[in-house]
Design a protein around this motif. Sequence first.
Motif, PDB file in Angstrom:
ATOM      1  N   LEU B   6       0.788  -1.195  -0.009  1.00 32.97           N
ATOM      2  CA  LEU B   6       0.130   0.017   0.084  1.00 32.97           C
ATOM      3  C   LEU B   6       0.871   1.293   0.070  1.00 32.97           C
ATOM      4  O   LEU B   6       0.420   2.129  -0.530  1.00 32.97           O
ATOM      5  CB  LEU B   6      -0.918  -0.122   1.216  1.00 32.97           C
ATOM      6  N   ILE B   9       2.191   1.631  -3.507  1.00 27.76           N
ATOM      7  CA  ILE B   9       1.136   2.321  -4.254  1.00 27.76           C
ATOM      8  C   ILE B   9       0.898   3.651  -3.996  1.00 27.76           C
ATOM      9  O   ILE B   9       0.964   4.539  -4.821  1.00 27.76           O
ATOM     10  CB  ILE B   9      -0.006   1.485  -4.003  1.00 27.76           C
ATOM     11  N   LEU B  12       4.025   5.718  -5.540  1.00 29.98           N
ATOM     12  CA  LEU B  12       3.854   5.664  -7.068  1.00 29.98           C
ATOM     13  C   LEU B  12       2.754   6.538  -7.489  1.00 29.98           C
ATOM     14  O   LEU B  12       2.713   7.066  -8.471  1.00 29.98           O
ATOM     15  CB  LEU B  12       3.774   4.166  -7.778  1.00 29.98           C
ATOM     16  N   ARG B  13       1.523   6.710  -6.621  1.00 26.17           N
ATOM     17  CA  ARG B  13       0.541   7.640  -7.068  1.00 26.17           C
ATOM     18  C   ARG B  13       0.728   9.075  -7.034  1.00 26.17           C
ATOM     19  O   ARG B  13       0.447   9.967  -7.561  1.00 26.17           O
ATOM     20  CB  ARG B  13      -0.566   7.100  -6.250  1.00 26.17           C
ATOM     21  N   ILE B  47      -1.820  -2.306  -9.978  1.00 25.78           N
ATOM     22  CA  ILE B  47      -1.138  -0.788 -10.829  1.00 25.78           C
ATOM     23  C   ILE B  47      -1.560  -0.995 -12.406  1.00 25.78           C
ATOM     24  O   ILE B  47      -1.040  -2.200 -12.904  1.00 25.78           O
ATOM     25  CB  ILE B  47       0.164  -0.740 -10.485  1.00 25.78           C
TER      26      ILE B  47
END
Lengths: 149, 149
Positions: B6, B9, B12-13, B47
């Motif tokens: 998480l 993620i 990377l977001r 993703i």
Amino acid sequence: MDSIDLRLIDLLRDNARSSYAELARKVGLSAPAVHERVGKLEAAGTIRGYRAEVDHEALGLGVTALIGIIEDSGADTDDVLTAVRAMPEVESCYFMAGVESYQLTVRVGTIAELEQLIVRINRTPGVASTRTAIALSTKWENRPQPGVG
Amino acid sequence: MDSIDLRLIDLLRDNARSSYAELARKVGLSAPAVHERVGKLEAAGTIRGYRAEVDHEALGLGVTALIGIIEDSGADTDDVLTAVRAMPEVESCYFMAGVESYQLTVRVGTIAELEQLIVRINRTPGVASTRTAIALSTKWENRPQPGVG
DNA sequence: TCATCACCATGGACTCCATCGACCTTCGGC
DNA sequence: GCCGAAGGTCGATGGAGTCCATGGTGATGA
């Protein structure tokens, strides 16, 4: 901002993790040249950032809804905006022409959570009423517009 | 899918161009470990991809609008969808609950182009009527929901 | 028409990263 | 307690990112 810049933007909208070397090969320039061009596009604000796109369902955010907000007459628009901004479920927020001042895209895990969110928005000072539409399925999202855009 | 996934993620977001080494430092793992985790998240479809975010105004797409489509009774939904998919101006497309079967987010350069687009959609077989709302300003878009999502 | 200036691409060099293989640890099942 | 699988670290290497000096090109102005 020439055609090479536009191609770089297209390539980065398609895959933001492309290496500079790969971009350079595709546009027919050297890697340093691409590096500098991309850096300038970022500095100019043309490229705002790079985002991973996720499967929201896989992350437990399977419910997408669009909410329109009608403000009280005489409400302070900034108050509503500030309150909405503090809600992490609100993914996008547009200030609209028309009766509904704001249009929100929200993402939650369950219909129950959506209900709670709607209640919270309706209780926000300055909000007269809301109108919610639930997305049954997402056909596509954030599709880049090639060529220019 | 644990808390480290998480966090990856989320990171990377926030910045899809982070290097694996940088991600590794931030989550406290080695670069190969992060590499493998991210690869699995991609393979699993959690993703979906990596996109550069652009300033649409700088690219001559300063007009954003939301269009709701009401279908003809008995229309073939797939026909409408196919026609709309072929229009590059349509950035997002949701199939909705309610009277309006589809909700589109569209981006064009001028109001005149928006008018042409609306006409084109209205002429599409299966479309009974449309309802368009113009965004006067974008407060924010595609804001990642941290923690989970 | 020519000189000058500013900008940008090139190529090289150096550092850092991506990525592969080998080995280690941990956990579950037998 | 042993074995196998999953997932981690470590080390090495090939390639990428990035800085710098150099050279070419197009626009400007005399």
